[in-house]
Design a protein around this motif. Structure first.
Motif: not given
Length: 293
Positions: A188-199
């Motif tokens: 979940v942590y890695e997914s959070i980092e990924d979605v912020i970067l993606y945005s």
């Protein structure tokens, strides 16, 4: 007889913008008479085609006289007394024309009711894709273009976009991910980092496309407006997720991982106090307590 130049200068200079999304119209004008004429014509409509505006849904940011009665101005006021005009899920500042998203439409259980939870296996990959779909509609240039919005509004818009993504994310995980957050903290942590970067990257890409389109039509060079630095975006995104996840006991480990990033970034050249001020204003305006999470 008047020359063309004299005739042109005999009229006051006004600016007008008419926008339509399907059957929703928005007129922005500096001339009240133009607005009143537009209201009158839209009210008459095209009777023989059965086309007419719905008067109960017609709104203005000033009091208007119609049908022998006085209609009061209809707009949204915030805690700081700033006034916004609602249209198609957006809020327009009636003084500056800066644009925000109207998140009050999703308050209560509406945010969970609109979710589609995947239960066909590979929940992790589905979560990652869903998180990006949650934030994608709010990464539009109209919310982050520095030519339309001030820097504070841009930061607030990005923070609230990630905040809303976090609200939907926690509802999705609790509703369909086996083991919830507790058994999947690292992912979940890695997914959070990924979605912020993606945005952040998506907003940059869309702003670049707008500038390139402008260059093609105007045959000139148009610089991409600076909206947010990557470090600022990551700080705001992590803070937004922390604000939501700390409300759930099962998210303690993820919140701890995100907080460690704040500790590591204290030496970065960022104005943390300014970002904290933005986060506080965004949270106050968003009103997390109104969402059933």
């Amino acid at each position: 007889s008047k020359t063309e130049s004299e005739d042109r200068h005999s009229y006051p200079s006004h600016a007008h913008l008419l926008v339509r999304i399907v059957d929703d119209f928005l007129l922005v004008t500096t001339d009240r008479d133009t607005s009143m004429r537009f209201l009158s014509k839209m009210g008459v409509g095209i009777p023989h085609l059965g086309v007419q505006t719905n008067k109960t849904k017609t709104q203005t940011n000033y009091n208007r006289q119609s049908d022998e009665r006085q209609d009061e101005a209809q707009y949204v006021k915030c805690d700081n007394q700033m006034a916004f005009f609602p249209w198609c899920g957006m809020l327009f500042d009636i003084k500056t024309c800066e644009v925000r998203v109207d998140y009050s439409r999703f308050s209560g259980k509406l945010v969970a009711d609109s979710l589609t939870v995947d239960r066909v296996g590979k929940e992790g990959l589905c979560l990652n894709a869903r998180m990006k779909s949650f934030v994608r509609p709010r990464c539009l240039p109209i919310f982050h273009d520095a030519r339309l919005n001030g820097h504070e509004t841009i930061k607030l818009n990005f923070y609230q976009a990630i905040l809303f993504c976090a609200v939907k994310c926690i509802c999705y995980i609790c509703g369909g991910m086996e083991g919830g957050v507790k058994r999947n903290s690292a992912f979940v942590y890695e997914s959070i980092e990924d979605v912020i970067l993606y945005s952040s990257n998506l907003i940059n890409s869309r702003l670049r496309n707008v500038c390139e389109e402008k260059e093609r039509h105007q045959h000139g060079e148009s610089n991409i407006p600076l909206w947010l630095g990557m470090k600022e975006a990551m700080w705001l995104g992590r803070h937004a997720f922390c604000a939501v996840l700390k409300r759930k006991e099962q998210c303690t480990d993820v919140v701890h991982m995100l907080n460690e990033c704040f500790v590591c970034n204290t030496s970065e050249k960022m104005c943390i106090s300014a970002l904290e001020k933005t986060a506080s204003a965004a949270l106050r305006d968003f009103n997390l307590d109104s969402f059933d999470i």
